[in-house]
Design a protein around this motif. Sequence first.
Motif, PDB file in Angstrom:
ATOM      1  N   VAL A   1      28.232  33.636 -26.531  1.00 30.38           N
ATOM      2  CA  VAL A   1      27.799  32.717 -25.475  1.00 30.38           C
ATOM      3  C   VAL A   1      27.327  31.393 -26.070  1.00 30.38           C
ATOM      4  O   VAL A   1      27.689  30.306 -25.593  1.00 30.38           O
ATOM      5  CB  VAL A   1      26.680  33.361 -24.627  1.00 30.38           C
ATOM      6  N   LYS A   2      26.537  31.474 -27.131  1.00 32.19           N
ATOM      7  CA  LYS A   2      26.035  30.245 -27.758  1.00 32.19           C
ATOM      8  C   LYS A   2      27.170  29.437 -28.374  1.00 32.19           C
ATOM      9  O   LYS A   2      27.211  28.209 -28.254  1.00 32.19           O
ATOM     10  CB  LYS A   2      24.989  30.589 -28.809  1.00 32.19           C
TER      11      LYS A   2
ATOM     12  N   PHE B   1      19.101  22.325 -35.856  1.00 38.52           N
ATOM     13  CA  PHE B   1      20.349  21.847 -36.441  1.00 38.52           C
ATOM     14  C   PHE B   1      20.158  21.588 -37.928  1.00 38.52           C
ATOM     15  O   PHE B   1      19.034  21.440 -38.423  1.00 38.52           O
ATOM     16  CB  PHE B   1      20.845  20.582 -35.734  1.00 38.52           C
ATOM     17  N   GLN B   2      21.291  21.563 -38.626  1.00 38.85           N
ATOM     18  CA  GLN B   2      21.284  21.409 -40.074  1.00 38.85           C
ATOM     19  C   GLN B   2      21.488  19.938 -40.430  1.00 38.85           C
ATOM     20  O   GLN B   2      22.512  19.329 -40.082  1.00 38.85           O
ATOM     21  CB  GLN B   2      22.373  22.276 -40.703  1.00 38.85           C
ATOM     22  N   ALA B   3      20.515  19.384 -41.133  1.00 40.82           N
ATOM     23  CA  ALA B   3      20.544  17.951 -41.442  1.00 40.82           C
ATOM     24  C   ALA B   3      21.717  17.574 -42.333  1.00 40.82           C
ATOM     25  O   ALA B   3      22.255  16.467 -42.232  1.00 40.82           O
ATOM     26  CB  ALA B   3      19.226  17.548 -42.104  1.00 40.82           C
ATOM     27  N   SER B   4      22.149  18.483 -43.204  1.00 39.21           N
ATOM     28  CA  SER B   4      23.215  18.150 -44.149  1.00 39.21           C
ATOM     29  C   SER B   4      24.540  17.876 -43.445  1.00 39.21           C
ATOM     30  O   SER B   4      25.371  17.114 -43.954  1.00 39.21           O
ATOM     31  CB  SER B   4      23.395  19.289 -45.160  1.00 39.21           C
ATOM     32  N   GLU B   5      24.768  18.489 -42.268  1.00 37.56           N
ATOM     33  CA  GLU B   5      26.013  18.246 -41.542  1.00 37.56           C
ATOM     34  C   GLU B   5      26.086  16.799 -41.065  1.00 37.56           C
ATOM     35  O   GLU B   5      27.151  16.178 -41.079  1.00 37.56           O
ATOM     36  CB  GLU B   5      26.131  19.201 -40.356  1.00 37.56           C
TER      37      GLU B   5
ATOM     38  N   GLY C   1      27.629  28.610 -35.731  1.00 33.00           N
ATOM     39  CA  GLY C   1      26.668  27.530 -35.946  1.00 33.00           C
ATOM     40  C   GLY C   1      27.005  26.321 -35.102  1.00 33.00           C
ATOM     41  O   GLY C   1      28.146  25.828 -35.133  1.00 33.00           O
ATOM     42  N   GLY C   2      26.036  25.859 -34.346  1.00 33.42           N
ATOM     43  CA  GLY C   2      26.270  24.747 -33.436  1.00 33.42           C
ATOM     44  C   GLY C   2      26.443  23.417 -34.134  1.00 33.42           C
ATOM     45  O   GLY C   2      27.309  22.616 -33.767  1.00 33.42           O
TER      46      GLY C   2
END
Length: 415
Positions: A91-92, A151-155, A389-390
């Motif tokens: 779902v996510k 959220f992941q800052a590296s992206e 992962g969003g």
Amino acid sequence: MNNNTTSPARQKPAVQPKGIPDKKPDLKEMQGGKGLTKLKNKIKPFSYRQGMDLTFCFIVLLLVIIGIIMMYSASYPSALRYKDNSQEYLVKQLMFAGGGFLAMIILSYFDYHKFHFFSPFIYAIGLGLLVYVLASGSDVRRWINLGAFSFQASEVAKFALILAIADWSSKHFKDMHTFLWGVLPPVLMIAAYSVLLLMEPHFSGTVIMLLLGAVMMFLGGVRKRYFLIAGIAVVLGILALVVTDNLGYAMQRLDGWGQALICEPGEPMFNLTHQTRNSLYAIGSGGVWGLGLGQSRQKYMYIPEAQNDFVFAVVCEELGLVGAILILLLFIFLVWRGITISIHAKDPFGSMLGTGLTAQIGIQVILNILVITDWLPNTGISLPFFSYGGTSLVMFMAQMGIVLSISRSADLEKV
């Protein structure tokens, strides 16, 4: 005098031919019609002249759909056990994919040239996010928690680096062969991000950042001898960190590298190589044709967090060698088409930006495959469009939207 001649007063009015207006055309109305036609052409999503590249768009969507299916197949045992809902991750991920699709379509209409103006601000945002991660003191590094989501800052930083170097190189294209303009500024951009990632520690992110930086500098026209000097400097830097014992976290990952199938139960390395070993079991048990969709055995808690970095091991187990090769061919086709679009861009900025964004896909796919097959240490590298992962999914789809924006004006036939 001829009596048959009819006087002007008695002449019948001429019949107006059909299809011809009885009044002169209004110039304003004609201009309005042309404006409406232009507007329709601009908003038409797949028009031949101004539309996005349909082939590239189709490949992206196909990979996203297959990725969501395989992510769900790999994730439902873990979701059922830890979340009490087998569809928790599905779902996510569908929500993330919806947001990514919206971002991709919007950015495909956005004039990519305007990123020249936003480039310094986006780079500064990426820098600020990485600094915030270090300063937050959170037990879970790499992530920024905003309550409802994280959220992941590296992206964000990866995209910011590609954009910043593309912007700089296109503005100083004639001077990129010099050290002062072609080497020093990009190296400082790369170093700022890499040092912050190394301090997290986020070694896989650091490696990807260095590779992306090298690709962008090469595309910008930096001379080859500088790459040799940079390679020697990186090797010496790593040796210095090893000697001073400042790579403790990375050395733990390196300890089990290449020993997954060698270690015996009871040995210290046996538990350390647990994830990689079961990944190899999954790949081997899939054979040529696979066990069938949903039939993986290793995803039942043998591969921890199988929906993340090791999702492709489940792909190999369920779809076999044939299915894995077909998916890899889709990635290869995506990279080829993205680079083709970028090469035909009408300006150096579009060429560099599109190639860099597409190259990131290729780099992460290669590194992920090498990790799950134990050719590289287990450093946590996600597979584009497949790993849960969003942040990763939304960023990748948004970046593909920029490539589609470049395709709208690229000098190539859109099929």
